[in-house]
Scaffold this motif. Sequence first.
Motif, short mmCIF file in Angstrom:
data_model
loop_
_atom_site.label_atom_id
_atom_site.label_comp_id
_atom_site.label_asym_id
_atom_site.label_seq_id
_atom_site.Cartn_x
_atom_site.Cartn_y
_atom_site.Cartn_z
N ILE A 1 0.84 -1.21 0.00
CA ILE A 1 0.00 0.00 0.00
C ILE A 1 0.87 1.25 0.00
N ARG A 2 1.98 1.22 0.75
CA ARG A 2 2.87 2.38 0.80
C ARG A 2 3.56 2.62 -0.55
N LEU A 3 3.73 1.57 -1.36
CA LEU A 3 4.41 1.71 -2.65
C LEU A 3 3.51 2.20 -3.78
N VAL A 4 2.22 2.33 -3.49
CA VAL A 4 1.31 2.83 -4.53
C VAL A 4 1.72 4.25 -4.94
N ASP A 5 1.77 4.48 -6.24
CA ASP A 5 2.23 5.77 -6.80
C ASP A 5 1.40 6.94 -6.26
N LYS A 6 2.09 7.97 -5.76
CA LYS A 6 1.41 9.14 -5.19
C LYS A 6 0.58 9.88 -6.25
N ASP A 7 1.05 9.84 -7.51
CA ASP A 7 0.30 10.52 -8.59
C ASP A 7 -1.07 9.89 -8.78
N VAL A 8 -1.12 8.57 -8.66
CA VAL A 8 -2.40 7.85 -8.80
C VAL A 8 -3.35 8.25 -7.67
N LEU A 9 -2.80 8.36 -6.46
CA LEU A 9 -3.63 8.76 -5.31
C LEU A 9 -4.13 10.20 -5.46
N GLU A 10 -3.27 11.07 -6.00
CA GLU A 10 -3.69 12.46 -6.23
C GLU A 10 -4.80 12.53 -7.28
N ASP B 1 -7.93 11.56 -5.58
CA ASP B 1 -8.41 12.69 -4.78
C ASP B 1 -9.11 13.74 -5.67
N ALA B 2 -8.52 13.95 -6.85
CA ALA B 2 -9.08 14.94 -7.79
C ALA B 2 -10.48 14.55 -8.24
N PHE B 3 -10.73 13.24 -8.31
CA PHE B 3 -12.06 12.76 -8.71
C PHE B 3 -13.02 12.71 -7.52
N GLY B 4 -12.56 13.14 -6.35
CA GLY B 4 -13.43 13.22 -5.18
C GLY B 4 -13.64 11.90 -4.46
N SER B 5 -12.66 10.99 -4.56
CA SER B 5 -12.79 9.68 -3.89
C SER B 5 -12.65 9.84 -2.39
N SER B 6 -13.46 9.08 -1.65
CA SER B 6 -13.32 9.05 -0.19
C SER B 6 -12.14 8.14 0.17
N SER B 7 -11.74 8.12 1.44
CA SER B 7 -10.63 7.26 1.87
C SER B 7 -10.94 5.79 1.60
N TRP B 8 -12.19 5.37 1.87
CA TRP B 8 -12.60 3.99 1.63
C TRP B 8 -12.56 3.66 0.14
N GLN B 9 -13.05 4.56 -0.70
CA GLN B 9 -13.03 4.32 -2.15
C GLN B 9 -11.60 4.24 -2.68
N LYS B 10 -10.72 5.12 -2.16
CA LYS B 10 -9.31 5.08 -2.56
C LYS B 10 -8.68 3.74 -2.19
N LEU B 11 -8.98 3.27 -0.98
CA LEU B 11 -8.41 2.00 -0.52
C LEU B 11 -8.93 0.84 -1.36
N LYS B 12 -10.27 0.82 -1.57
CA LYS B 12 -10.92 -0.31 -2.26
C LYS B 12 -10.62 -0.34 -3.76
N ASN B 13 -10.64 0.82 -4.38
CA ASN B 13 -10.55 0.87 -5.85
C ASN B 13 -9.15 1.17 -6.39
N VAL B 14 -8.28 1.70 -5.54
CA VAL B 14 -6.95 2.10 -6.03
C VAL B 14 -5.83 1.36 -5.29
N GLN B 15 -5.75 1.57 -3.97
CA GLN B 15 -4.59 1.07 -3.23
C GLN B 15 -4.53 -0.47 -3.19
N LEU B 16 -5.63 -1.12 -2.79
CA LEU B 16 -5.61 -2.59 -2.69
C LEU B 16 -5.38 -3.27 -4.05
N PRO B 17 -6.09 -2.85 -5.13
CA PRO B 17 -5.82 -3.50 -6.43
C PRO B 17 -4.36 -3.33 -6.88
N LEU B 18 -3.77 -2.14 -6.67
CA LEU B 18 -2.38 -1.92 -7.09
C LEU B 18 -1.39 -2.64 -6.18
#
Length: 295
Positions: free
Chosen positions: A185-194, A197-214
């Motif tokens: 999770i820490r290695l997930v690219d910061k640009d992807v997380l930004e 955030d720009a699309f208005g994802s909540s913390s849970w959505q970021k974790l479920k849809n971005v961080q865990l899959p990557l």
Amino acid sequence: MDWFFKFPHMNDDSLRNLKKVIDEGFRAFTRAYGDAIEGLFAPLQHFLIAAERFMTKTPWPIIMLIILAIAWGASRSWKVVAGCLVTLLAIGYFDMWDDTMRTVSMIFVCTVLSIAIGIPTGILMSRSDRMQRVVNPVLDVMQTMPSFVYLIPVVMLLGIGKVPGLIAVVIYAIPPMIRLTDLGIRLVDKDVLEAADAFGSSSWQKLKNVQLPLALPTIMAGINQTIMMALAMVVIASMIGVQGLGQPVLKAIANQYFTLGIFNGLAIVGIAIIFDRVSQAYGKRLQKHREVVHG
């Protein structure tokens, strides 16, 4: 000058009294709360018994087909499937099928438990540096403590049987699951997380849809390492009543049965190779998929 050559230590009587107080305190705790703690682990015992019954009572061709189907689904490689088939046929031919299925059922339950505890703990660690600083020393102790030492408090609390053995195996095997979940999770690219955030994802959505899959390929590596470490504990766990391939090895050591020990040892190696190849192949497929999506 005696102190220069001999390390100053606690007075022998004081040390003896301290050890006695700790031992008596733990025995009193065991007597007072042992039954209640045992009751907490009753569902785990039912799960383990159900898994073992399924693996040992189901006809071997069905079990073999299930394992080969899982191997194909994870790896999409005929070589891996053929390797699994040859290994399983050899295990059956040398009359080690039932013990192998008991070991596989224990490793399955251990892995499920490790995932259920390890992934949430890894996620919490990845979100808080303070949590990471607290948990890391605990994981260091769990990984470096001699595995026989785990058996002492577990047996005093829960006695001899499947569940104490399973708990000892989980304590030994879970650290890679936690560490690699945190790392992934820490290695997930910061640009992807930004971008999320720009699309208005909540913390849970970021974790479920971005961080865990990557992070999934790294988490799969953690699952792989957990399975390998659990298999390494099979023989030691057999000392406190865990049935499977470990017990014949223990019997072979006690009675100097060379072939019994070697055959069952090779069966453990065969199972380890199956788990390793299948989980690694699945991790590589996830990695390739990620590269295609984000390449």
